[in-house]
Scaffold this motif. Structure first.
Motif, PDB file in Angstrom:
ATOM      1  N   CYS A 130     -36.679  33.664  -7.446  1.00 31.68           N
ATOM      2  CA  CYS A 130     -36.191  34.469  -7.751  1.00 31.68           C
ATOM      3  C   CYS A 130     -36.913  35.726  -8.808  1.00 31.68           C
ATOM      4  O   CYS A 130     -37.195  36.931  -8.538  1.00 31.68           O
ATOM      5  N   ARG A 193     -28.696  42.040 -11.566  1.00 27.63           N
ATOM      6  CA  ARG A 193     -28.417  39.430 -10.939  1.00 27.63           C
ATOM      7  C   ARG A 193     -27.693  39.061 -11.779  1.00 27.63           C
ATOM      8  O   ARG A 193     -27.141  39.157 -12.281  1.00 27.63           O
ATOM      9  N   ARG A 194     -28.991  39.172 -12.599  1.00 26.53           N
ATOM     10  CA  ARG A 194     -28.729  37.502 -13.788  1.00 26.53           C
ATOM     11  C   ARG A 194     -28.039  38.064 -15.188  1.00 26.53           C
ATOM     12  O   ARG A 194     -27.871  37.529 -15.866  1.00 26.53           O
TER      13      ARG A 194
END
Lengths: 253, 265
Positions: A130, A193-194
């Motif tokens: 990540c 994204r998270r």
């Protein structure tokens, strides 16, 4: 929507000294970034220590998901992780990177069951990928990495446990401009994204503008302006904010 | 004759790793050259080579001529005569550059005593004048203070006062404002600009923040992994960067600063 973190009129004092923070109220909506800006000694780091639960205010309240954090420190630890300024001292030099990144997972007991080891390794590998570090980084030691890569390791540690909030105190101040820009991109990617919420303490307004939707300006322990970054830094109303904006070095066009 | 001439400077470790490779540039009185590059590009090693202060275990090859003296290989006595008069330096960490056990006034007095031979009343007046020149309020109180008793911005002003006290022909400023707040940085940069303009000294300004370096320097030399990859007047480098590393530096600076500038109405 309930903010993920909030302070309500907190006042903080060390021992019998003067107030370090006075009547400070900030709200951090989930998934939005908050930049805390101000000069040295304004109380920025003290505010992060309050939000991390490392320090208790003299008065006022700190709320996580709308409820006071008193007695809920373990819930706070599962939600919020820090990234520190000095990436040369915030990583234990005697531990391999996989152990460093897995530390919050272990200490908070987030991974249990018979396949614990495999699951830990999987989570570490995912966190490292990540943050854009190679797989073999897991088996190496912090001294083998540059400053920017170390800060990536610190970010991997902060997100490995699925934490929702990352509090970074001047994470770029030891890094050069190009490395800083890459890490700003990394953090905004993680936000998108998270849904990671990033609370960023910085004296660099350009970084605040690039990364955080909201900004709070501290001056000598008081919030002088707090709101949408575009408004606070784009059309500053308070003289102190104006002074901060004016002092940003600009490229000749 | 050019005041400072660096030609083919190469710095190697004892293990024969090359940290700076074949760097050349010239700098005259009144010139302002900015050395820019990422961490580890070799900027500080070039500064230390000019000062004759490379750490043990590193050796420099090539040629550095400063005021007609060959710096590389010169005996310490010779270098000592150059430092303070021909060249002085200000570094990033003023807390490390200043003696923690000595009052600030006594530290500013040292170069004035050694280089200009001042004593007694004249020396005290010169110290106060030096501290006034960097716009420190209450210079007499500042002269009695120890380094830890004053702020980072004040310490950096004292370091600049010391460096410029003997009116050197060349000042090397290595990331002098990187550890300061932007508000203090703006003041210190403005101050440096005025003082250099007044004394007519040459300036070698080292940094990684393009906006800062471009604001002070007139020419830029871009370093990447120990090599000079591009050089030219500031405006030219900013408007048409040729080397990929320069393009990255300029692009990054424009993008980061741009986020802030787009917000201004």
């Amino acid at each position: 929507m309930t903010p993920v973190l909030e302070t309500r009129a907190i006042t903080v004092r060390y021992r019998r000294g003067p107030d370090v923070l006075t009547d400070v109220s900030v709200t951090v909506p989930e998934g939005h970034g908050l930049a805390v800006v101000g000069e040295s000694g304004a109380g920025k780091t003290t505010l992060t220590r309050i939000l991390l639960g490392l320090l208790r205010p003299l008065s006022g309240a700190v709320l996580l998901d709308g409820a006071a954090i008193d007695g809920r420190l373990s819930a706070l630890r599962r939600a919020v992780q820090p990234v520190f300024q000095d990436c040369y001292s915030s990583l234990d030099p005697r531990q391999r990177v996989d152990r460093i990144v897995a530390e919050p997972l272990r200490s908070l007991g987030l991974v249990t069951g018979p396949d614990r080891r495999a699951e830990l390794a999987r989570r570490v590998a995912e966190a490292l990928s990540c943050v854009g570090l190679p797989e073999d980084a897991a088996r190496r030691y912090p001294h083998e990495f540059s400053g920017g890569q170390r800060q990536r390791i610190a970010i991997a540690r902060a997100i490995a446990g699925g934490h929702r909030v990352l509090i970074a105190d001047e994470p770029f101040s030891a890094l050069d401009a190009v490395t800083t820009a890459r890490l700003v991109d990394l953090l905004s990617g993680l936000r998108e994204r998270r849904g990671l919420t990033v609370i960023l303490v910085t004296h660099d307004l350009a970084v605040a503008a690039a990364l955080c939707a909201r900004t709070a300006v501290l001056e000598r322990g008081r919030i002088v302006e707090h709101g949408e970054t575009a408004a606070v830094l784009g059309r500053p109303r308070h003289p102190h904010t104006r002074k901060l904006v004016a002092s940003v070095p600009r490229l000749p066009s | 004759m050019t005041y400072l001439e660096v030609s083919g400077l190469t710095v190697r470790t004892a293990g024969d790793r090359t940290l700076v490779r074949d760097v050349s540039f010239a700098l005259d009185r009144g010139d302002r050259l900015g050395l820019i590059g990422a961490s580890g590009a070799g900027k500080t090693l070039i500064a230390l080579s000019i000062l004759g202060l490379l750490p043990r275990g590193l050796r420099a090859e090539g040629r550095i001529r400063l005021d007609g003296t060959d710096v590389l290989g010169a005996p310490e006595r010779r270098l000592n005569r150059l430092r303070g008069r021909a060249v002085t330096a200000v570094f990033q960490e003023s807390l490390a550059a200043l003696d923690p056990l000595m009052r600030l006034g006594a530290q500013v007095a040292q170069p004035l005593r050694h280089r200009q031979g001042l004593r007694g009343k004249a020396l005290r007046a010169a110290v106060v004048a030096a501290l006034e020149s960097v716009r420190l309020a209450d210079p007499e109180r500042m002269a009695r203070a120890y380094p830890h008793e004053v702020s980072g911005g004040q310490r950096q002003r004292v370091a600049i006062a010391m460096a410029l006290a003997c009116e050197p022909a060349l000042l090397i400023a290595d990331e002098p404002t990187s550890s300061l707040d932007t508000t203090v940085q703006a003041e210190v940069l403005g101050l440096l600009d005025r003082l250099i303009g007044r004394t007519g000294a040459g300036l070698l300004f080292i940094g990684h923040d393009l906006a800062v370096v471009a604001g002070v320097a007139r020419r830029l030399l871009v370093l990447d992994a120990g090599q000079a990859v591009e050089s030219g007047p500031v405006a030219g480098v900013l408007s048409a960067p040729a080397h990929p590393r320069t393009q990255e530096l300029v692009g990054t600076a424009r993008r980061l600063r741009g986020a802030l500038e787009r917000m201004s109405p």
